[in-house]
Motif scaffolding. Structure first.
Motif, PDB file in Angstrom:
ATOM      1  N   ARG A  66       0.857  -1.183   0.000  1.00 54.97           N
ATOM      2  CA  ARG A  66       0.000   0.000   0.000  1.00 54.97           C
ATOM      3  C   ARG A  66       0.892   1.232   0.000  1.00 54.97           C
ATOM      4  O   ARG A  66       1.636   1.461   0.954  1.00 54.97           O
ATOM      5  CB  ARG A  66      -0.920   0.001   1.218  1.00 54.97           C
ATOM      6  CG  ARG A  66      -2.005  -1.070   1.167  1.00 54.97           C
ATOM      7  CD  ARG A  66      -2.911  -1.002   2.387  1.00 54.97           C
ATOM      8  NE  ARG A  66      -3.980  -1.990   2.311  1.00 54.97           N
ATOM      9  CZ  ARG A  66      -4.845  -2.236   3.310  1.00 54.97           C
ATOM     10  NH1 ARG A  66      -4.758  -1.546   4.445  1.00 54.97           N
ATOM     11  NH2 ARG A  66      -5.776  -3.154   3.161  1.00 54.97           N
ATOM     12  N   ALA A  67       0.795   2.012  -1.054  1.00 56.62           N
ATOM     13  CA  ALA A  67       1.669   3.166  -1.187  1.00 56.62           C
ATOM     14  C   ALA A  67       1.464   4.169  -0.056  1.00 56.62           C
ATOM     15  O   ALA A  67       2.411   4.842   0.362  1.00 56.62           O
ATOM     16  CB  ALA A  67       1.432   3.844  -2.538  1.00 56.62           C
ATOM     17  N   ASP A  68       0.237   4.264   0.456  1.00 57.61           N
ATOM     18  CA  ASP A  68      -0.050   5.227   1.514  1.00 57.61           C
ATOM     19  C   ASP A  68       0.233   4.689   2.908  1.00 57.61           C
ATOM     20  O   ASP A  68       0.069   5.403   3.898  1.00 57.61           O
ATOM     21  CB  ASP A  68      -1.498   5.694   1.434  1.00 57.61           C
ATOM     22  CG  ASP A  68      -2.494   4.547   1.588  1.00 57.61           C
ATOM     23  OD1 ASP A  68      -2.062   3.368   1.536  1.00 57.61           O
ATOM     24  OD2 ASP A  68      -3.699   4.818   1.759  1.00 57.61           O
ATOM     25  N   ASP A  76       4.099  -7.326   1.287  1.00 60.20           N
ATOM     26  CA  ASP A  76       5.292  -8.083   0.942  1.00 60.20           C
ATOM     27  C   ASP A  76       6.511  -7.255   1.348  1.00 60.20           C
ATOM     28  O   ASP A  76       6.485  -6.021   1.288  1.00 60.20           O
ATOM     29  CB  ASP A  76       5.346  -8.370  -0.557  1.00 60.20           C
ATOM     30  CG  ASP A  76       4.320  -9.411  -0.995  1.00 60.20           C
ATOM     31  OD1 ASP A  76       3.890 -10.215  -0.138  1.00 60.20           O
ATOM     32  OD2 ASP A  76       3.952  -9.409  -2.185  1.00 60.20           O
ATOM     33  N   ARG A  77       7.556  -7.941   1.747  1.00 59.98           N
ATOM     34  CA  ARG A  77       8.788  -7.257   2.156  1.00 59.98           C
ATOM     35  C   ARG A  77       9.778  -7.215   0.991  1.00 59.98           C
ATOM     36  O   ARG A  77       9.924  -8.197   0.272  1.00 59.98           O
ATOM     37  CB  ARG A  77       9.440  -7.967   3.332  1.00 59.98           C
ATOM     38  CG  ARG A  77       8.937  -7.562   4.712  1.00 59.98           C
ATOM     39  CD  ARG A  77       7.492  -7.906   4.954  1.00 59.98           C
ATOM     40  NE  ARG A  77       7.127  -7.741   6.366  1.00 59.98           N
ATOM     41  CZ  ARG A  77       5.902  -7.853   6.829  1.00 59.98           C
ATOM     42  NH1 ARG A  77       4.898  -8.135   6.006  1.00 59.98           N
ATOM     43  NH2 ARG A  77       5.658  -7.688   8.109  1.00 59.98           N
ATOM     44  N   PHE A  78      10.441  -6.068   0.832  1.00 62.27           N
ATOM     45  CA  PHE A  78      11.465  -5.924  -0.197  1.00 62.27           C
ATOM     46  C   PHE A  78      12.756  -5.470   0.461  1.00 62.27           C
ATOM     47  O   PHE A  78      12.779  -4.470   1.189  1.00 62.27           O
ATOM     48  CB  PHE A  78      11.049  -4.913  -1.261  1.00 62.27           C
ATOM     49  CG  PHE A  78      12.139  -4.646  -2.273  1.00 62.27           C
ATOM     50  CD1 PHE A  78      12.331  -5.499  -3.343  1.00 62.27           C
ATOM     51  CD2 PHE A  78      12.993  -3.554  -2.128  1.00 62.27           C
ATOM     52  CE1 PHE A  78      13.354  -5.275  -4.263  1.00 62.27           C
ATOM     53  CE2 PHE A  78      14.009  -3.323  -3.038  1.00 62.27           C
ATOM     54  CZ  PHE A  78      14.183  -4.186  -4.109  1.00 62.27           C
ATOM     55  N   ILE A  79      13.835  -6.193   0.191  1.00 64.86           N
ATOM     56  CA  ILE A  79      15.142  -5.871   0.761  1.00 64.86           C
ATOM     57  C   ILE A  79      16.129  -5.645  -0.374  1.00 64.86           C
ATOM     58  O   ILE A  79      16.328  -6.524  -1.221  1.00 64.86           O
ATOM     59  CB  ILE A  79      15.646  -7.003   1.669  1.00 64.86           C
ATOM     60  CG1 ILE A  79      14.692  -7.193   2.848  1.00 64.86           C
ATOM     61  CG2 ILE A  79      17.062  -6.719   2.170  1.00 64.86           C
ATOM     62  CD1 ILE A  79      14.966  -8.442   3.654  1.00 64.86           C
ATOM     63  N   LEU A  80      16.740  -4.480  -0.383  1.00 61.83           N
ATOM     64  CA  LEU A  80      17.769  -4.162  -1.363  1.00 61.83           C
ATOM     65  C   LEU A  80      19.123  -4.454  -0.731  1.00 61.83           C
ATOM     66  O   LEU A  80      19.673  -3.641   0.011  1.00 61.83           O
ATOM     67  CB  LEU A  80      17.683  -2.692  -1.793  1.00 61.83           C
ATOM     68  CG  LEU A  80      18.696  -2.245  -2.844  1.00 61.83           C
ATOM     69  CD1 LEU A  80      18.495  -2.995  -4.156  1.00 61.83           C
ATOM     70  CD2 LEU A  80      18.617  -0.736  -3.063  1.00 61.83           C
ATOM     71  N   LEU A  93      10.417   4.250  -5.753  1.00 64.51           N
ATOM     72  CA  LEU A  93       9.534   4.579  -4.634  1.00 64.51           C
ATOM     73  C   LEU A  93       8.724   5.840  -4.936  1.00 64.51           C
ATOM     74  O   LEU A  93       7.536   5.928  -4.606  1.00 64.51           O
ATOM     75  CB  LEU A  93      10.351   4.782  -3.362  1.00 64.51           C
ATOM     76  CG  LEU A  93      11.043   3.544  -2.782  1.00 64.51           C
ATOM     77  CD1 LEU A  93      11.893   3.939  -1.563  1.00 64.51           C
ATOM     78  CD2 LEU A  93      10.032   2.474  -2.387  1.00 64.51           C
ATOM     79  N   ALA A  94       9.362   6.817  -5.575  1.00 62.86           N
ATOM     80  CA  ALA A  94       8.654   8.057  -5.918  1.00 62.86           C
ATOM     81  C   ALA A  94       7.602   7.802  -6.987  1.00 62.86           C
ATOM     82  O   ALA A  94       6.465   8.293  -6.891  1.00 62.86           O
ATOM     83  CB  ALA A  94       9.651   9.116  -6.387  1.00 62.86           C
ATOM     84  N   ALA A  95       7.959   7.046  -8.006  1.00 67.29           N
ATOM     85  CA  ALA A  95       7.005   6.767  -9.088  1.00 67.29           C
ATOM     86  C   ALA A  95       5.814   5.951  -8.595  1.00 67.29           C
ATOM     87  O   ALA A  95       4.706   6.072  -9.125  1.00 67.29           O
ATOM     88  CB  ALA A  95       7.712   6.032 -10.217  1.00 67.29           C
ATOM     89  N   ARG A  96       6.019   5.140  -7.577  1.00 66.52           N
ATOM     90  CA  ARG A  96       4.949   4.307  -7.022  1.00 66.52           C
ATOM     91  C   ARG A  96       4.090   5.063  -6.029  1.00 66.52           C
ATOM     92  O   ARG A  96       3.066   4.547  -5.547  1.00 66.52           O
ATOM     93  CB  ARG A  96       5.570   3.070  -6.356  1.00 66.52           C
ATOM     94  CG  ARG A  96       4.594   2.013  -5.873  1.00 66.52           C
ATOM     95  CD  ARG A  96       3.825   1.375  -7.008  1.00 66.52           C
ATOM     96  NE  ARG A  96       2.988   0.286  -6.526  1.00 66.52           N
ATOM     97  CZ  ARG A  96       1.786   0.424  -5.967  1.00 66.52           C
ATOM     98  NH1 ARG A  96       1.276   1.654  -5.832  1.00 66.52           N
ATOM     99  NH2 ARG A  96       1.096  -0.624  -5.562  1.00 66.52           N
ATOM    100  N   GLY A  97       4.479   6.299  -5.696  1.00 67.58           N
ATOM    101  CA  GLY A  97       3.698   7.105  -4.772  1.00 67.58           C
ATOM    102  C   GLY A  97       4.043   6.898  -3.316  1.00 67.58           C
ATOM    103  O   GLY A  97       3.326   7.374  -2.424  1.00 67.58           O
ATOM    104  N   ILE A  98       5.142   6.217  -3.046  1.00 70.91           N
ATOM    105  CA  ILE A  98       5.556   5.940  -1.674  1.00 70.91           C
ATOM    106  C   ILE A  98       6.430   7.066  -1.128  1.00 70.91           C
ATOM    107  O   ILE A  98       6.459   7.324   0.070  1.00 70.91           O
ATOM    108  CB  ILE A  98       6.310   4.596  -1.620  1.00 70.91           C
ATOM    109  CG1 ILE A  98       5.401   3.466  -2.106  1.00 70.91           C
ATOM    110  CG2 ILE A  98       6.828   4.286  -0.222  1.00 70.91           C
ATOM    111  CD1 ILE A  98       6.112   2.140  -2.305  1.00 70.91           C
ATOM    112  N   MET A 125       9.542   2.392   4.545  1.00 68.28           N
ATOM    113  CA  MET A 125       9.669   1.810   3.207  1.00 68.28           C
ATOM    114  C   MET A 125      11.013   1.101   3.014  1.00 68.28           C
ATOM    115  O   MET A 125      11.193   0.359   2.060  1.00 68.28           O
ATOM    116  CB  MET A 125       9.479   2.873   2.123  1.00 68.28           C
ATOM    117  CG  MET A 125      10.578   3.913   2.026  1.00 68.28           C
ATOM    118  SD  MET A 125      10.464   5.201   3.293  1.00 68.28           S
ATOM    119  CE  MET A 125       9.044   6.115   2.694  1.00 68.28           C
ATOM    120  N   ILE A 126      11.935   1.317   3.940  1.00 64.62           N
ATOM    121  CA  ILE A 126      13.219   0.613   3.934  1.00 64.62           C
ATOM    122  C   ILE A 126      13.147  -0.476   4.999  1.00 64.62           C
ATOM    123  O   ILE A 126      13.159  -0.203   6.194  1.00 64.62           O
ATOM    124  CB  ILE A 126      14.396   1.561   4.225  1.00 64.62           C
ATOM    125  CG1 ILE A 126      14.340   2.787   3.296  1.00 64.62           C
ATOM    126  CG2 ILE A 126      15.720   0.817   4.080  1.00 64.62           C
ATOM    127  CD1 ILE A 126      14.462   2.474   1.836  1.00 64.62           C
TER     128      ILE A 126
END
Length: 290
Positions: A66-68, A76-80, A93-98, A125-126
């Motif tokens: 959820r972007a908001d 879901d978790r995302f790890i860079l 993240l910006a393009a997705r609205g986060i 978001m991180i």
């Protein structure tokens, strides 16, 4: 370039399953990567251009989020794990609205939360700070195990660079995940064949890579990481195969989309204004051909 960067920012794109729309998003992300790195004249532009298709597909088609509400418990978790590859990460993240797109113009500024290595200082978001290479998969294994034991349907996605495979910690995590059958864990190896010292084959060859992961009991696919259709198909398949963690070896081309930069093994590339302007012209040309 500085004035153009300050005035230009990404629109917010909607989630989609259409490969053509994902390609359009990836192109917009590539442009923003060039603009962001051009502000300082040096940075991780090559990795960002190469991984744009991967990030577009993950954030606009695959990840349940959820972007908001970046801290939504069912996300879901995302790890860079390649935590320095932040130009493409922040742009996504910006393009997705986060993330507020205007904040991209503070990338790598002193005191900015948009640091060169993504950290939890930026916000929820991180999922994890992975400044030292090789740590992300271990964190992902722990998260996947915890989610599975709690009965959650959430999945964990880790993006890891092929140069990171030289870290022993990666293989310890791989062994655990395979033995535990963590089928809610999906590892994507951004296999661009580049590390600080040059081409991986000249530093520490890692082939046959797919055979190694299969030997560790991972459900493994070796694909063109710049093919959105291949990414969509393989990610969908990973959701349907139970009992094993999933490894997608995504072969990407550094500098993808800008012919003047393609294939140049520049880990932290110097990008003078004229080189950035040419790269943007080349990316604009791609857009007119679409």
């Amino acid at each position: 370039m500085a004035a153009q960067t300050a005035a230009a920012h990404l629109p917010a794109f909607a989630p989609t399953r259409e490969a053509s729309e994902l390609a359009r998003i990836a192109l917009a992300l590539r442009k923003q990567v060039v603009r962001m790195v051009a502000r300082t004249g040096q940075g991780y532009v090559q990795q960002g251009l190469g991984a744009a298709d991967l990030f577009a597909t993950l954030y606009f088609s695959e990840l349940n989020l959820r972007a908001d509400d970046p801290a939504w418990p069912q996300r879901d978790r995302f790890i860079l794990s390649t935590a320095h590859n932040t130009a493409i990460f922040y742009a996504t993240l910006a393009a997705r609205g986060i993330l507020d797109p205007q904040r991209l113009d503070t990338y790598c500024d002193d005191g900015s939360e948009l640091e060169i290595n993504a950290s939890e200082r930026l916000g929820p978001m991180i999922e994890a700070t992975c400044g030292s290479l090789g740590q992300g998969l271990s964190v992902g294994v722990g998260m996947a195990a915890a989610l599975k034991r709690s009965g959650s349907n959430s999945r964990v996605y880790v993006v890891l660079g092929d140069g990171e495979l030289q870290e022993g910690q990666v293989w310890e995590a791989a062994l655990v995940a395979g033995n535990w059958g963590l089928d809610n864990l999906c590892l994507i190896i951004d296999a661009n064949a580049m590390q600080v010292e040059g081409h991986i084959n000249q530093v520490q060859p890692d082939e046959p890579l797919a055979d190694k992961w299969r030997a560790f009991r991972w459900h493994t696919h070796d694909i063109d990481g710049n093919s959105i259709s291949a990414l969509l198909k393989t990610l969908e398949l990973a959701r349907t195969v139970p009992g094993q963690p999933h490894c997608i070896i995504a072969r990407t081309l550094v500098g993808k989309g800008a012919p003047s930069l393609e294939g140049i093994l520049g880990h932290n590339l110097k990008l003078p204004p004229e080189a950035a302007a040419l790269a943007l012209q080349e990316l604009d040309h791609l857009e007119t051909q679409a």
